[in-house]
Design a protein around this motif. Structure first.
Motif, PDB file in Angstrom:
ATOM      1  N   PHE A  53      -9.721 -14.553 -64.592  1.00  0.00           N
ATOM      2  CA  PHE A  53      -8.590 -15.179 -63.913  1.00  0.00           C
ATOM      3  C   PHE A  53      -8.922 -16.608 -63.525  1.00  0.00           C
ATOM      4  O   PHE A  53      -8.127 -17.516 -63.756  1.00  0.00           O
ATOM      5  N   LEU A  54     -10.080 -16.809 -62.949  1.00  0.00           N
ATOM      6  CA  LEU A  54     -10.482 -18.147 -62.513  1.00  0.00           C
ATOM      7  C   LEU A  54     -10.548 -19.120 -63.690  1.00  0.00           C
ATOM      8  O   LEU A  54     -10.018 -20.237 -63.633  1.00  0.00           O
ATOM      9  N   ILE A  55     -11.149 -18.689 -64.790  1.00  0.00           N
ATOM     10  CA  ILE A  55     -11.272 -19.539 -65.975  1.00  0.00           C
ATOM     11  C   ILE A  55      -9.899 -19.832 -66.575  1.00  0.00           C
ATOM     12  O   ILE A  55      -9.582 -20.977 -66.918  1.00  0.00           O
ATOM     13  N   ALA A  56      -9.062 -18.802 -66.686  1.00  0.00           N
ATOM     14  CA  ALA A  56      -7.724 -18.974 -67.261  1.00  0.00           C
ATOM     15  C   ALA A  56      -6.869 -19.888 -66.385  1.00  0.00           C
ATOM     16  O   ALA A  56      -6.154 -20.763 -66.888  1.00  0.00           O
ATOM     17  N   PHE A  57      -6.946 -19.713 -65.086  1.00  0.00           N
ATOM     18  CA  PHE A  57      -6.178 -20.546 -64.160  1.00  0.00           C
ATOM     19  C   PHE A  57      -6.584 -22.012 -64.295  1.00  0.00           C
ATOM     20  O   PHE A  57      -5.738 -22.899 -64.441  1.00  0.00           O
TER      21      PHE A  57
END
Length: 168
Positions: A53-57
């Motif tokens: 999630f952090l990387i995609a965001f």
């Protein structure tokens, strides 16, 4: 769309690109954005959902300030070039068809537009719409970031619940 995501993921992975960078690259792309970045992270790459999630965001919001600041100038230049100007006029016209949501609800309309993970919505389109409507860039960036965050959470939950079923 999952097949496009899978093809990109397989291509990048086959060339030695690490999983986190695959998710980041997919999330940078218009249309795919963090929605399919999260799908790739959780379903295709079996990544930790929080890390994914952090990387995609981050991948999804990275281009947003550039779109907000530069897209109108880029469009003006491209409109002067024959054969390239037609897709630009089409994109502007197509994007501006969605302006009624913004006109009706203001900046909250932009949030809803970006946050609801449907085809044709998302950070890229939201930033393009905000630029074309000449909305405040700082407010727009904040609202788009929140919208991308919400959409990412929705897709994360859906990927965790239904992801493996999508693959069959």
């Amino acid at each position: 769309m999952q097949e496009v995501c899978r093809s990109i993921q397989e291509f990048l992975s086959a060339h030695g690109i690490p999983a986190w960078l695959v998710v980041f690259i997919i999330s940078l792309m218009p249309i795919l954005e963090c929605r399919l970045g999260m799908f790739a992270a959780i379903v295709l790459l079996d990544m930790n959902p929080f890390v994914g999630f952090l990387i995609a965001f981050l991948g999804n919001i990275l281009p947003i300030p550039f779109i907000l600041i530069l897209i109108n100038k880029i469009f003006e230049l491209l409109k002067k070039i024959p054969h390239i100007n037609k897709p630009i006029f089409w994109l502007e016209e197509h994007t501006l068809k969605k302006k009624d949501k913004i006109d009706k609800y203001g900046i909250w309309g932009l949030l809803l537009f970006v946050a609801i993970p449907l085809p044709g919505t998302g950070g890229w389109t939201g930033a393009l719409l905000a630029s074309l409507l000449q909305l405040d860039k700082k407010k727009s960036f904040g609202v788009i970031a929140i919208g991308v965050f919400i959409a990412g959470l929705v897709i994360t939950v859906l990927s965790l619940i239904f992801g493996k079923a999508v693959l069959g």
